[in-house]
Design a protein around this motif. Structure first.
Motif, mmCIF file in Angstrom:
data_model
loop_
_atom_site.group_PDB
_atom_site.id
_atom_site.type_symbol
_atom_site.label_atom_id
_atom_site.label_comp_id
_atom_site.label_asym_id
_atom_site.label_seq_id
_atom_site.Cartn_x
_atom_site.Cartn_y
_atom_site.Cartn_z
ATOM 1 N N LEU A 1 4.837 -0.990 2.797
ATOM 2 C CA LEU A 1 4.163 0.274 2.753
ATOM 3 C C LEU A 1 4.951 0.773 1.801
ATOM 4 O O LEU A 1 5.985 1.204 2.014
ATOM 5 N N ILE A 2 5.092 1.708 1.226
ATOM 6 C CA ILE A 2 5.376 2.436 0.354
ATOM 7 C C ILE A 2 5.286 4.042 0.903
ATOM 8 O O ILE A 2 4.113 4.961 0.892
ATOM 9 N N ARG B 1 0.700 -1.826 -0.342
ATOM 10 C CA ARG B 1 0.066 0.157 -0.093
ATOM 11 C C ARG B 1 1.111 1.455 -0.125
ATOM 12 O O ARG B 1 1.850 1.105 0.814
ATOM 13 N N GLU B 2 0.771 2.755 -0.581
ATOM 14 C CA GLU B 2 1.085 3.705 -0.276
ATOM 15 C C GLU B 2 0.641 4.755 0.737
ATOM 16 O O GLU B 2 -0.765 4.918 0.784
ATOM 17 N N MET B 3 0.920 4.839 1.389
ATOM 18 C CA MET B 3 1.112 5.855 2.653
ATOM 19 C C MET B 3 1.973 7.136 2.525
ATOM 20 O O MET B 3 3.034 7.597 2.613
ATOM 21 N N HIS C 1 3.446 -11.835 -0.206
ATOM 22 C CA HIS C 1 2.933 -12.269 -1.556
ATOM 23 C C HIS C 1 3.192 -10.468 -2.087
ATOM 24 O O HIS C 1 3.203 -9.812 -1.523
ATOM 25 N N ILE C 2 3.438 -10.381 -3.147
ATOM 26 C CA ILE C 2 3.410 -9.013 -3.605
ATOM 27 C C ILE C 2 3.173 -9.774 -5.346
ATOM 28 O O ILE C 2 3.065 -9.871 -5.680
ATOM 29 N N LYS C 3 1.888 -8.494 -5.762
ATOM 30 C CA LYS C 3 1.558 -8.107 -7.273
ATOM 31 C C LYS C 3 2.547 -7.141 -8.116
ATOM 32 O O LYS C 3 2.469 -5.886 -8.081
ATOM 33 N N LEU C 4 3.211 -7.056 -8.959
ATOM 34 C CA LEU C 4 3.716 -6.840 -9.843
ATOM 35 C C LEU C 4 3.520 -5.798 -11.017
ATOM 36 O O LEU C 4 2.638 -6.906 -11.783
#
Length: 440
Positions: free
Chosen positions: A196-197, A163-165, A421-424
């Motif tokens: 977290l970005i 997520r971006e924060m 997990h990561i979604k590219l």
């Protein structure tokens, strides 16, 4: 009010226990469905296994009473094998050919008309995974639904792993200086091993990437800007992926992304570093499900390795890039010398126990929930498994973007300390490949 659900064959073959998921409503299985299930039971693949399971379930229910009169289900509804209501007379002007699908529609239509004549008649609903079957039912005025109970997640709830924060410049500076932050100072909701970005509210170009550990701490990623076997992450999601791939304490990693986002290349590079450089695992087992795109090419000549080569060629393409292969046959000589990479078809994994190995499963979106369970239960002590896939490119006839085995693993293991997990997002293969993935 109770309803009557008429089940299409594909519902039972997709989920043998589906008859137990309709609460206290009545279930109708047309006799022609049993014929279609019987025709599939000798199949040695997943469909055959499900057909045999359906047969066992219905045979067990037969002990409770006569199926053509209806037997009680634990949920309060009834299961009935429908032998009547098969008249095709009212449908022959609409659908001339008397196919099995149209026979199922005829049962549904006749039941629908019969209930309509009753004072407190029940609503009759056809349940089918076949879109055209649902369209035909709708054209006849019969309610039709897809079977969604086996879906792992709905469209708007797909977990991306990051997520971006937006945070204050002071908080971002503190994260850079200390290398960690208490995640409660940033967000009230989080998953373990989620990324977290952090972006500065004053200057969005200033950012940092961190991963939440099981103690509730946001820790800086170790792989920022690092090369792994000549491969350097090119974007934020690839950096996150490499962090998960190189973590010994996270034995289950899932990666989802469109074609060209670098899933397979990153996983192979991380695997080679951990085996050849660090000696963390004995060897790397690479496997893909054998599901053809388009027409099957039929039987192939040669030994097992020669038969598998067309199916696993994408793996060899990536290995050629990593080893900087220039000449034909050079890769085979390199792999033979290393002896640490084994390329297999998933057909051969059942019954095995795989300790101290790195297992990479490519194209995992073509696996069913049962097949994924079979694979994960093979994993021995000290092993790590990586599941890769593009959920928008599914070749399995009974799977979609939300009910495939890969998405079930992502959803069920979300937030578990042993899983990441990561979604590219961004394609890095070429500008053309990215355009094709986006526009087609």
């Amino acid at each position: 009010m109770k309803k009557i659900y008429v089940l299409d064959t594909n519902v039972l073959l997709q989920e043998p226990h589906s008859i137990y998921t309709f609460e206290d409503n009545d279930i109708i299985i047309p006799a022609v469905v049993l014929e279609e299930v019987d025709a599939k039971k000798r199949n040695m693949e997943e469909i055959g296994r499900n057909a045999r399971q359906v047969s066992r379930i219905i045979d067990k229910l037969r002990e409770q009473g006569e199926l053509h009169h209806g037997v009680e289900l634990p949920s309060g509804g009834k299961l009935k094998i429908e032998l009547n209501h098969r008249s095709y007379r009212k449908m022959e002007e609409i659908f001339i050919e008397m196919t099995n699908d149209n026979r199922i529609l005829a049962v549904t239509y006749n039941l629908h008309e019969e209930e309509m004549l009753k004072e407190n008649g029940k609503q009759v609903i056809l349940v089918s995974k076949d879109m055209l079957m649902r369209v035909k039912a709708d054209a006849m005025g019969i309610p039709a639904e897809d079977f969604l109970n086996e879906r792992a997640v709905e469209k708007d709830e797909v977990y991306t792993g990051f997520r971006e924060m937006a945070v204050s410049p002071e908080l971002l500076d503190a994260f850079y200086a200390q290398g960690e932050l208490d995640v409660t100072s940033i967000t009230t909701y989080h998953n373990v091993n989620e990324f977290l970005i952090l972006k500065s509210k004053g200057n969005p170009s200033q950012s940092a990437i961190g991963m939440i550990n099981h103690k509730g701490k946001l820790k800086k990623c170790h792989m920022m800007g690092e090369h792994v076997w000549g491969i350097k992450p090119r974007n934020a999601q690839q950096t996150m992926a490499m962090e998960l791939l190189l973590r010994k304490d996270i034995p289950l990693v899932t990666m989802v992304g469109k074609a060209g986002t670098g899933k397979t290349l990153l996983a192979l590079a991380a695997g080679l570093m951990q085996i050849e450089d660090f000696g963390l695992y004995k060897k790397m087992l690479v496997a893909r499900p054998i599901v053809p795109v388009g027409k099957d090419i039929g039987y192939l000549p040669g030994e097992k390795e020669e038969k598998l080569r067309p199916w696993v060629q994408p793996i060899y393409d990536n290995l050629e890039h990593l080893f900087n292969v220039k000449k034909p046959g050079e890769l085979d000589a390199i792999l033979s010398g290393l002896g640490s990479i084994q390329v297999e078809a998933l057909t051969y994994i059942r019954g095995r126990s795989i300790p101290d190995q790195l297992i990479l499963i490519d194209e995992a979106q073509n696996l069913t929930r049962h097949e994924v369970k079979t694979i994960l239960t093979r994993i021995g002590e000290g092993s790590k498994i990586i599941l890769l896939g593009d959920t928008e490119q599914i070749d399995h006839p009974y799977l979609d973007e939300y009910n495939n085995g890969l998405m079930h693993v992502v959803e069920k293991f979300k937030g578990h300390p042993l899983s990441g997990h990561i979604k590219l997002i961004k394609g890095e293969r070429s500008s053309l490949a990215q355009l094709a993935a986006d526009y087609l």
